[in-house]
Write a protein that holds these residues in place. Sequence first.
Motif, PDB file in Angstrom:
ATOM      1  N   ASP A 247      -1.857  -9.699  -0.484  1.00  0.00           N
ATOM      2  CA  ASP A 247      -0.518  -9.478   0.075  1.00  0.00           C
ATOM      3  C   ASP A 247      -0.557  -9.372   1.607  1.00  0.00           C
ATOM      4  O   ASP A 247      -1.376  -8.634   2.163  1.00  0.00           O
ATOM      5  CB  ASP A 247       0.043  -8.173  -0.528  1.00  0.00           C
ATOM      6  CG  ASP A 247       1.522  -8.012  -0.252  1.00  0.00           C
ATOM      7  OD1 ASP A 247       1.895  -7.912   0.934  1.00  0.00           O
ATOM      8  OD2 ASP A 247       2.306  -7.962  -1.217  1.00  0.00           O
TER       9      ASP A 247
ATOM     10  N   GLY B 287      -3.564  -9.197  -6.488  1.00  0.00           N
ATOM     11  CA  GLY B 287      -3.515  -8.007  -7.348  1.00  0.00           C
ATOM     12  C   GLY B 287      -4.765  -7.143  -7.272  1.00  0.00           C
ATOM     13  O   GLY B 287      -4.972  -6.294  -8.133  1.00  0.00           O
TER      14      GLY B 287
ATOM     15  N   CYS C  34       3.597  -4.328  -5.441  1.00  0.00           N
ATOM     16  CA  CYS C  34       2.645  -5.441  -5.608  1.00  0.00           C
ATOM     17  C   CYS C  34       3.249  -6.524  -6.517  1.00  0.00           C
ATOM     18  O   CYS C  34       3.602  -6.259  -7.672  1.00  0.00           O
ATOM     19  CB  CYS C  34       1.334  -4.924  -6.196  1.00  0.00           C
ATOM     20  SG  CYS C  34       0.096  -6.230  -6.389  1.00  0.00           S
ATOM     21  N   GLY C  35       3.368  -7.729  -5.986  1.00  0.00           N
ATOM     22  CA  GLY C  35       3.946  -8.833  -6.741  1.00  0.00           C
ATOM     23  C   GLY C  35       3.148  -9.171  -7.990  1.00  0.00           C
ATOM     24  O   GLY C  35       3.712  -9.546  -9.022  1.00  0.00           O
TER      25      GLY C  35
ATOM     26  N   CYS D  83      -5.568  -6.444  -2.222  1.00  0.00           N
ATOM     27  CA  CYS D  83      -4.679  -7.544  -2.598  1.00  0.00           C
ATOM     28  C   CYS D  83      -4.529  -8.533  -1.430  1.00  0.00           C
ATOM     29  O   CYS D  83      -4.674  -8.173  -0.260  1.00  0.00           O
ATOM     30  CB  CYS D  83      -3.305  -6.982  -2.978  1.00  0.00           C
ATOM     31  SG  CYS D  83      -2.161  -8.216  -3.632  1.00  0.00           S
TER      32      CYS D  83
ATOM     33  N   HIS E  44      -1.604  -1.407  -3.914  1.00  0.00           N
ATOM     34  CA  HIS E  44      -0.493  -1.066  -3.021  1.00  0.00           C
ATOM     35  C   HIS E  44       0.845  -1.084  -3.752  1.00  0.00           C
ATOM     36  O   HIS E  44       0.982  -1.719  -4.811  1.00  0.00           O
ATOM     37  CB  HIS E  44      -0.443  -2.051  -1.843  1.00  0.00           C
ATOM     38  CG  HIS E  44      -0.077  -3.448  -2.238  1.00  0.00           C
ATOM     39  ND1 HIS E  44       1.205  -3.933  -2.155  1.00  0.00           N
ATOM     40  CD2 HIS E  44      -0.823  -4.456  -2.751  1.00  0.00           C
ATOM     41  CE1 HIS E  44       1.219  -5.176  -2.578  1.00  0.00           C
ATOM     42  NE2 HIS E  44      -0.001  -5.530  -2.949  1.00  0.00           N
TER      43      HIS E  44
HETATM   44 ZN   LIG Z   1      -0.393  -7.042  -4.311  1.00  0.00          ZN
END
Ligand SMILES: [Zn+2]
Length: 271
Positions: free
Chosen positions: A88, A111, A148-149, A86, A145
Amino acid sequence: MAEEGHFRVVEALQAFYKSPQVNKIVSRTGVAACVPYGRRKLTSEDHMKQLIEGIKKFRTDVFPAHSGLFNRLASGQTPQALFITCADSRIVPDLITQTSPGDLFICRTVGNLVPPYGQGDGGVACAIEYAVTALNVSNVIICGHSDCGAMKALLHPEATENLPQTRSWLRYGEAAREVVRGTGLATSDGEQLSALVEENVVTQLEHLKTHPAVAARLARRNLQLFGLVYSIHTGEITSYDFSLQRFVPVDGKLASATPRPRIVPARKEVA
Ligand SMILES: [Zn+2]
């Protein structure tokens, strides 16, 4: 993966954290963390100063100490793995795997989504093709992870009402979401999110196998697939075991997500 003489990213981070401007704290994992400029919220200017300090520190301390490694890397790369994770900011692949520059060919997407072959963004397909065919990596790893948004947005589509590109991109995770909803085993928000993070890794491994470069190497039995989930708050990593069809702790070895190879019949000689 790191060879003798390679430096680890964590060492570089620790070197930076030792600078006098940084207030150092040590987490219970032993990895140095820092709160630069005290505990107040960083301004944009602070962030830029931090970045500049890091660049200076790298050039004056870290790079000279590992010049042999960088000299070797200057003329080419031979990474052992394609690592898809991701975008992130809390995920640092070389940190959580303790690898060095040159070890991982990294592809980051929101994602850790991998569009099936022939669909979506060509950049991801290009990274897969280049790593698997041109760089001939031995392993492909997809790493999801916790917290995760993108997975949260999949569970709550209303959050992406004003983000049309994000909403469109997240469709590559919809199959995973429907699997989680379909089982009905995860009831609370937290349980659904944890289940989706894992299921999404499995779904993206399926998408990965639709890419011709990957399919060909799997048929030749010289490519290994792995599915990981990294927990931000504990540092734990679990890996997907294809034979058990579930995630298991990493214990001595990494469980493999490589499917059982299909027997490809030998070609008949044509008279
Ligand atoms: Zn994520």
